[in-house]
Design a protein around this motif. Structure first.
Motif, PDB file in Angstrom:
ATOM      1  N   GLN A  61       0.614  -1.167  -0.027  1.00 20.87           N
ATOM      2  CA  GLN A  61       0.114  -0.023   0.002  1.00 20.87           C
ATOM      3  C   GLN A  61       0.802   1.347  -0.127  1.00 20.87           C
ATOM      4  OE1 GLN A  61      -3.189   0.137  -0.432  1.00 20.87           O
ATOM      5  NE2 GLN A  61      -3.354   2.284  -0.181  1.00 20.87           N
ATOM      6  N   ILE A  62       1.755   1.247   0.749  1.00 20.92           N
ATOM      7  CA  ILE A  62       2.753   2.342   0.690  1.00 20.92           C
ATOM      8  C   ILE A  62       3.476   2.518  -0.797  1.00 20.92           C
ATOM      9  CG2 ILE A  62       5.032   3.297   1.780  1.00 20.92           C
ATOM     10  CD1 ILE A  62       4.472   1.770   4.255  1.00 20.92           C
ATOM     11  N   GLU A  66       0.897   4.084  -3.119  1.00 19.56           N
ATOM     12  CA  GLU A  66       0.557   5.520  -2.802  1.00 19.56           C
ATOM     13  C   GLU A  66       1.817   6.438  -3.077  1.00 19.56           C
ATOM     14  OE1 GLU A  66      -0.179   5.849   1.498  1.00 19.56           O
ATOM     15  OE2 GLU A  66      -2.184   4.678   1.238  1.00 19.56           O
ATOM     16  N   GLU A  67       2.933   5.902  -2.874  1.00 25.34           N
ATOM     17  CA  GLU A  67       4.212   6.822  -3.224  1.00 25.34           C
ATOM     18  C   GLU A  67       4.559   6.812  -4.529  1.00 25.34           C
ATOM     19  OE1 GLU A  67       7.389   5.341  -0.908  1.00 25.34           O
ATOM     20  OE2 GLU A  67       6.831   6.075   1.016  1.00 25.34           O
TER      21      GLU A  67
END
Length: 220
Positions: free
Chosen positions: A33-34, A37-38
């Motif tokens: 998920q990180i 998003e990034e």
């Protein structure tokens, strides 16, 4: 000694079978998920390859380029092979060219939408190289070489590498395009562009290697 390997294998199997993995799976999902998003793209693998470890990806592209140059260097002093082994029966030719058409369409799909779904530049390049290989084993080598020269494939391949490295440097120093909407076809910063450049590089590099081995070995 065999019983040691059997015991070690059984122990490893039991450990994998009964050890809890929920915590690891939860941590993995959080990392994914990180990354999404990034990077701004749903395909976390593309986000990792073209953002988190872009430095490594640059050298992977360079290594493939050196492999193409190495094949040319090692075989350039040999005499061209007199005969080329190819498919000549009609059913094989039809099936090979049908497969080439499917592989080419898949290559385009993976290159354009590789940042949205499983795929990406390397997979697209492999699919494109497969399509070229299937055409090569059913077509005249002279015709294949004429097409390669007419479209300046060697120049386009080198240009794709140079543009890829240039854009990668821009991305590494912080000059990025807007991510846009997550899941949109035009979005994700430089990642879609890098996907397409890698696909072009790998497909045309594969074409160069295929042509070299057909010319000097008479087969793929």
């Amino acid at each position: 000694m065999k019983w040691i390997y059997v015991v070690a294998g059984a122990a490893l199997y039991l450990k994998m079978l009964f050890s809890p993995g929920m915590a690891a799976e939860t941590a993995d999902l959080a990392v994914v998920q990180i990354v999404v998003e990034e990077s701004g793209v749903p395909n976390a693998v593309s986000g990792i390859i073209f953002r988190n470890r872009l430095y490594d990806t640059i050298f992977e592209v360079v290594v493939f380029t050196l492999a193409v140059l190495g094949a040319k260097f090692l075989l350039v002093d040999e005499q061209p092979h007199a005969t080329v082994r190819q498919f000549d029966d009609p059913p094989s030719v039809v099936l090979a060219r049908l497969g080439a058409t499917i592989a080419a369409l898949i290559s385009i799909e993976l290159a354009i939408r590789g940042h949205l779904s499983p795929g990406g530049g390397f997979a697209a390049g492999v699919a494109g190289g497969t399509a070229i290989g299937l055409i090569a084993i059913t077509s005249s080598p002279v015709w294949m070489e004429s097409i390669y020269q007419r479209w300046r494939a060697a120049t386009l391949e080198k240009a794709a590498v140079l543009v890829f490295v240039l854009i990668s440097v821009f991305s590494l120093v912080g000059y990025t395009l807007p991510h846009g909407e997550l899941g949109a076809l035009i979005g994700g910063g430089w990642i879609p562009v890098l996907n397409i450049l890698v696909a072009i590089k790998v497909a045309l590099g594969s074409w160069a290697i295929i042509s070299i081995f057909i010319r000097y070995r008479g087969l793929l």
